[in-house]
Each structure stands twice: as C-alpha cells, then as structure tokens.
Design an enzyme around this catalytic site. Structure first.
Site, PDB file in Angstrom:
ATOM      1  N   CYS A 176       0.841  -1.203   0.000  1.00 39.18           N
ATOM      2  CA  CYS A 176       0.000   0.000   0.000  1.00 39.18           C
ATOM      3  C   CYS A 176       0.869   1.242   0.000  1.00 39.18           C
ATOM      4  O   CYS A 176       1.849   1.320   0.740  1.00 39.18           O
ATOM      5  CB  CYS A 176      -0.881  -0.026   1.246  1.00 39.18           C
ATOM      6  SG  CYS A 176      -1.872   1.456   1.451  1.00 39.18           S
ATOM      7  N   GLU A 209     -31.081 -10.006  20.560  1.00 39.56           N
ATOM      8  CA  GLU A 209     -30.255  -8.904  20.069  1.00 39.56           C
ATOM      9  C   GLU A 209     -30.761  -7.603  20.684  1.00 39.56           C
ATOM     10  O   GLU A 209     -31.957  -7.399  20.822  1.00 39.56           O
ATOM     11  CB  GLU A 209     -30.346  -8.883  18.523  1.00 39.56           C
ATOM     12  CG  GLU A 209     -29.949  -7.601  17.839  1.00 39.56           C
ATOM     13  CD  GLU A 209     -28.487  -7.224  18.044  1.00 39.56           C
ATOM     14  OE1 GLU A 209     -27.608  -8.089  17.970  1.00 39.56           O
ATOM     15  OE2 GLU A 209     -28.247  -6.018  18.293  1.00 39.56           O
ATOM     16  N   ASP A 250     -22.201 -14.728  20.186  1.00 41.22           N
ATOM     17  CA  ASP A 250     -21.307 -13.959  19.306  1.00 41.22           C
ATOM     18  C   ASP A 250     -21.201 -12.541  19.863  1.00 41.22           C
ATOM     19  O   ASP A 250     -21.675 -11.585  19.254  1.00 41.22           O
ATOM     20  CB  ASP A 250     -21.897 -13.958  17.877  1.00 41.22           C
ATOM     21  CG  ASP A 250     -20.983 -13.276  16.868  1.00 41.22           C
ATOM     22  OD1 ASP A 250     -19.861 -12.879  17.238  1.00 41.22           O
ATOM     23  OD2 ASP A 250     -21.404 -13.143  15.701  1.00 41.22           O
ATOM     24  N   CYS A 266     -14.640 -12.284  18.727  1.00 39.57           N
ATOM     25  CA  CYS A 266     -13.755 -11.385  17.977  1.00 39.57           C
ATOM     26  C   CYS A 266     -12.591 -10.946  18.860  1.00 39.57           C
ATOM     27  O   CYS A 266     -11.876 -10.019  18.509  1.00 39.57           O
ATOM     28  CB  CYS A 266     -14.539 -10.187  17.443  1.00 39.57           C
ATOM     29  SG  CYS A 266     -15.385  -9.265  18.713  1.00 39.57           S
TER      30      CYS A 266
HETATM   31  N1  SAH Z   1     -24.214 -12.717  15.273  1.00 36.29           N
HETATM   32  C1  SAH Z   1     -24.347 -11.530  14.483  1.00 36.29           C
HETATM   33  C2  SAH Z   1     -23.948 -10.250  15.225  1.00 36.29           C
HETATM   34  C3  SAH Z   1     -22.644 -10.264  15.976  1.00 36.29           C
HETATM   35  S1  SAH Z   1     -22.051  -8.690  16.502  1.00 36.29           S
HETATM   36  C4  SAH Z   1     -23.624 -11.672  13.173  1.00 36.29           C
HETATM   37  O1  SAH Z   1     -22.878 -12.626  12.942  1.00 36.29           O
HETATM   38  O2  SAH Z   1     -23.790 -10.799  12.309  1.00 36.29           O
HETATM   39  C5  SAH Z   1     -22.634  -8.571  18.123  1.00 36.29           C
HETATM   40  C6  SAH Z   1     -24.076  -8.125  18.233  1.00 36.29           C
HETATM   41  O3  SAH Z   1     -24.396  -8.086  19.626  1.00 36.29           O
HETATM   42  C7  SAH Z   1     -24.401  -6.753  17.681  1.00 36.29           C
HETATM   43  O4  SAH Z   1     -25.476  -6.850  16.789  1.00 36.29           O
HETATM   44  C8  SAH Z   1     -24.789  -5.934  18.923  1.00 36.29           C
HETATM   45  O5  SAH Z   1     -25.807  -5.003  18.659  1.00 36.29           O
HETATM   46  C9  SAH Z   1     -25.289  -7.012  19.851  1.00 36.29           C
HETATM   47  N2  SAH Z   1     -25.227  -6.769  21.303  1.00 36.29           N
HETATM   48  C10 SAH Z   1     -24.318  -6.047  21.993  1.00 36.29           C
HETATM   49  N3  SAH Z   1     -24.527  -6.156  23.309  1.00 36.29           N
HETATM   50  C11 SAH Z   1     -25.590  -6.983  23.473  1.00 36.29           C
HETATM   51  C12 SAH Z   1     -26.257  -7.510  24.619  1.00 36.29           C
HETATM   52  N4  SAH Z   1     -25.888  -7.193  25.854  1.00 36.29           N
HETATM   53  N5  SAH Z   1     -27.294  -8.347  24.422  1.00 36.29           N
HETATM   54  C13 SAH Z   1     -27.690  -8.688  23.155  1.00 36.29           C
HETATM   55  N6  SAH Z   1     -27.083  -8.218  22.040  1.00 36.29           N
HETATM   56  C14 SAH Z   1     -26.037  -7.385  22.199  1.00 36.29           C
END
Ligand code: SAH
Length: 446
Positions: A72, A327, A375, A402
């Site tokens: 880059c 969510e 997740d 992550c």
């Molecule tokens: N599994 C999904 C999203 C993962 S990212 C995918 O693969 O696309 C993590 C998600 O958790 C986000 O959408 C965020 O809004 C949500 N989130 C964050 N804190 C949370 C909580 N305490 N309870 C439920 N959801 C939550």
C-alpha cells in the site's frame, strides 16, 4: 535512558495487541511500528520515556522470515497493521495469538489452522471514512486522530473511493464545512459506505453534526444517486462528543431504507444501524464452522445470542426445531424478522433486549436451550448470562469471538462450571490487521 533521535539496533521479538513490534533495549521495551518478530532493524527513537520508548524503522538490517514488500502506498495509514507480513505468516500469527490467550487461562484444546482467504484484498463490505477540516476524508494515522487521505485502499471495495471523491468535491463546491472536533462545530463527520457484494446494492450514510442546507443536500443526493448500483442514501445526525460514528437519528434521503445481501442460500436486509459482518466471503466460512460445531439433529431448541440481523439464527434454523435470536439493537431485530419472512423460515423467534436480561427471563419461564451460540462484542459475555448458561446446561455452546482474550476469560469460567473446551478454529475475517476471530466449541456432559 532513552533519548529522542537516538539510533538503536534492535531485534524484534514480539508484537503488541495493536501490531507494533516489541524489542528490548537495556531491559526496557521499545515499540517499533511496522517491525515484525524476527526483524533486526536500525530504528530512531521518536518518543523517549523512562520505562519505554517508541521508535521508527530507519533500515531493516535482517528481515524476519515472513516479511514482504508493503502493498500500500499510504504508509502513514493505521488501518492494516500487518501489511508487511506475508499472508501465510499472518494466519500462523493469529493461530498463535489464540493459543497464547487460551494458554494464559490454562485452557488447551485442538486448535485448527486459521481459515484464510484465497484472495485477501478488497474484502471489506463496509467503509467508514472520517472527515476533518480541509476537507480531508480518510483513515486515522497510526495511534493518532490525524487523518490520512486514502484514495486507493486495498481492503475496501473499490467503489468507496468514487463515493468519497464525490463527497469531497461537494463539500468544496458548496462550502459545506467538515466537523471540527476541537471546537465541536461544523457539519460533515463521517461517510459510511456499505456494499451488498452479492446483491450489488450500495448504501451511503452521511454522518453530520448539524443538518446541512436543504439545497446542498439535494445536490449531493442527485450526484450520489447517479453512482451505479446506488440503492440507499441515508443521513445520520450525530452531534454527540466522542468516537461513536452513528447515532440512532438516521433517515432515508433517497432509495430504500435497507440494502440486501446474500450469504450462502439466504438473503438478508441490512439497515444502516444494524451490525453485519464486514467480510462476506469469510462470513460464510465462519457460519459454516458454527453450524458444524452446533451439530444439530433437527430436534433441538437453540439460542442465538447477540444475533444481529439474524444471520446465524437463519443458518441454524433448517437444522433445529426452533431458534431464539436475542439482540439489543431494535433495528437489527426488525431486520432479523424481515429476513426470516424473506427466506420463508418460520421456526425462529427474535427477541429485542440484552442477552443478560432476556436469557434469564426466558429460562425462568421454562424456555431453555439444548444448544447455544454466542457472538458477543469484544468485551465478551456478561457474567449474568454465563451464570444462567451454567444453570441451563446446554449440551453444546458454540462461542464466536472477535477477541481471544475475552473468549479465554469466559472459557476459563465455563470450565470452572463443568464445560469442556472441545476445539477452536481461527477464521481470518480481517486480513492484514491484528483482529483474530475464532469459533470455539464448549461441551457439557450431562
Ligand atoms: N451474530 C451476528 C452479530 C454479531 S455482533 C452476526 O454474525 O452478524 C454482536 C451483536 O451483539 C451486535 O449486533 C450488537 O448489537 C449485539 N449486542 C451487543 N450487546 C448486546 C447484549 N448485551 N445483548 C444482546 N445483544 C447485544
């Protein structure tokens, strides 16, 4: 003592979480941006502190085995920390980072090779450019809030350059001011672009601290609407201090409220405010791995926690009796419900709220799960949620993470409560960066 400007010959032995090389000089750490473990470099001290120093590379004396030429031209951009590390070495590094985090918590299990990309460029479907007075539209320099103008980015979708150029020209032509962080004044803060790679649909979200003049806004929308594939133009009003890019105040200026994308056999609607994995090719790999580890027979009740727009829920649904997605973001839950209908999947229910509140509530009402997928964001699972999972005792818990550190911390707690870490595999969602994504399986013998 270190001195600014001092030249040092350093052997780099490891990396910080942010991807800077670490060498030791007179027993103290020296952090060298762009240096790799195994490099011997001549470096110049740029910041001298009693206990540590920062230095920049002057010359690479002996390159690390995995070193390659930079791909880059934007040397100052802080986006891709591992740009001088070849891709096979990056994948090995990510596996080692995961192993290290697990080991630190006394966890061991078979760890697969990092599942990587065959062509690890232009993989992002979402770009978030910051805007500063100038106007400058770009990405932050390493460890700083200074912007580097990036016209050609190797990891973004190429179309994003066209869109930022249009916004740049518009700001100049119509004297639309950029937001000035220091004075908290001005207008344009960020340009977000989402590219529905499979559908071909584009979304632009212009994030502003104050409403632009109506005439100016109309002119911008007219131009953006001409970009081939444009499907949705949104305005987000965000005048809050801090680094959060979007606020809840989003409205459609042109086109649809959502764009769509396809993962595997399924179609998804995605709103501006919903989370959506940023590397669609690798998302399929990640989800296939999650489905494999869930090992469903068709009779199970499944919880998909932190379910976003319902992607994992809908991947699991054909293999389960029922899936509950949970969510916290209402727009994402609305997307998830639409997505279930759109794909004719009716054995799913989506619940809006915090996993740590809704899972205990569902469980108290007699709804438990045989298999749970989590997740969570970087900080990992909430303790209240883990407590409930330990009571509920699902046979399998698939943990999509992550952040290896929070995965390992939660994993150590789960082990204390009877779960076994059966296996883990890193999936490279973010080539050339330090981000490590993992899918892990915890089992519980009843
Ligand atoms: N599994 C999904 C999203 C993962 S990212 C995918 O693969 O696309 C993590 C998600 O958790 C986000 O959408 C965020 O809004 C949500 N989130 C964050 N804190 C949370 C909580 N305490 N309870 C439920 N959801 C939550």
């Amino acid at each position: 003592m270190f001195k600014t400007g001092q030249l040092l010959t350093l052997s780099v032995h490891s990396l910080t979480d942010k991807g800077d090389g670490i060498a030791t000089h007179d027993g103290r750490p020296v952090y060298v941006a762009g240096a790799l473990p195994g490099d011997e470099v001549e470096a110049r001290v740029t910041l001298a502190k009693p206990r540590y120093a920062q230095a920049e590379i002057r010359r690479v004396l002996t390159p690390a085995p995995g070193r390659r030429a930079d791909f880059c031209p934007h040397t100052e951009c802080g986006g891709c920390q591992l740009r001088v590390m070849d891709y096979a070495t990056q994948r090995e590094l990510k596996r080692e980072l995961l192993l290290g985090a697990l080991q630190e918590q006394g966890l061991t299990c078979p760890v697969g090779e990092t599942l990587g990309m065959s062509e690890p460029f232009h993989y992002r479907n979402k770009a978030q450019y910051a805007v500063q007075p100038g106007p400058t539209i770009g990405f932050y320099a390493k460890h700083s809030h200074r912007l580097v103008e990036v016209d050609q980015c190797r990891v973004q979708a190429p179309v994003t350059a066209e869109i930022t150029a249009l916004v740049h020209q518009w700001m100049r032509d119509l004297a639309v001011p950029a937001f000035n962080e220091a004075h908290h004044s001005g207008c344009v803060r960020y340009v977000m672009v989402r590219d529905g790679v499979h559908s071909g649909e584009l979304m632009v979200v212009l994030v502003v601290a104050e409403e632009p003049a109506a005439k100016a806004l109309t002119a911008l929308v007219e131009q953006l609407a001409q970009v081939p594939r444009m499907a949705s133009i949104q305005l987000c009003l965000n005048d809050a201090a801090g680094n959060r890019i979007l606020s809840e105040q989003v409205r459609t200026l042109w086109g649809k409220e959502t764009i769509s994308d396809r993962l595997g056999e399924l179609d998804f609607d995605i709103s501006a405010l919903s989370f959506y994995q940023i590397n669609p090719r690798q998302t399929e790999t990640l989800y296939r791995e999650a489905v494999r580890l869930a090992a469903l027979s068709g009779s199970e009740t499944v919880f998909d926690l932190y379910s976003g727009i319902g992607t994992i829920s809908l991947f699991l649904a054909p293999h389960a009796a029922h899936v509950h997605g949970i969510e916290i973001v209402p727009e994402a839950v609305a997307d998830a419900e639409r997505n279930a209908a759109r794909n004719d999947i009716d054995n799913v229910s989506f619940h809006c709220g915090a996993a740590e509140q809704l899972v205990p509530a569902l469980y108290a009402q007699g709804t438990g799960a045989d298999v749970v997928v989590v997740d969570p964001p970087r900080k990992g699972c909430d303790q209240v949620l883990l407590n409930t999972l330990a009571q509920m005792r699902p046979a399998r818990l698939v943990y999509v993470s992550c952040n290896p550190k929070s995965l390992a911390r939660d994993g150590a707690w789960l082990r204390e409560h009877g779960f076994t870490l059966a296996e883990a595999t890193p999936v490279d969602m973010f080539p050339h960066t330090m981000h490590v994504e993992t899918v892990a399986l915890f089992t519980l013998h009843k």
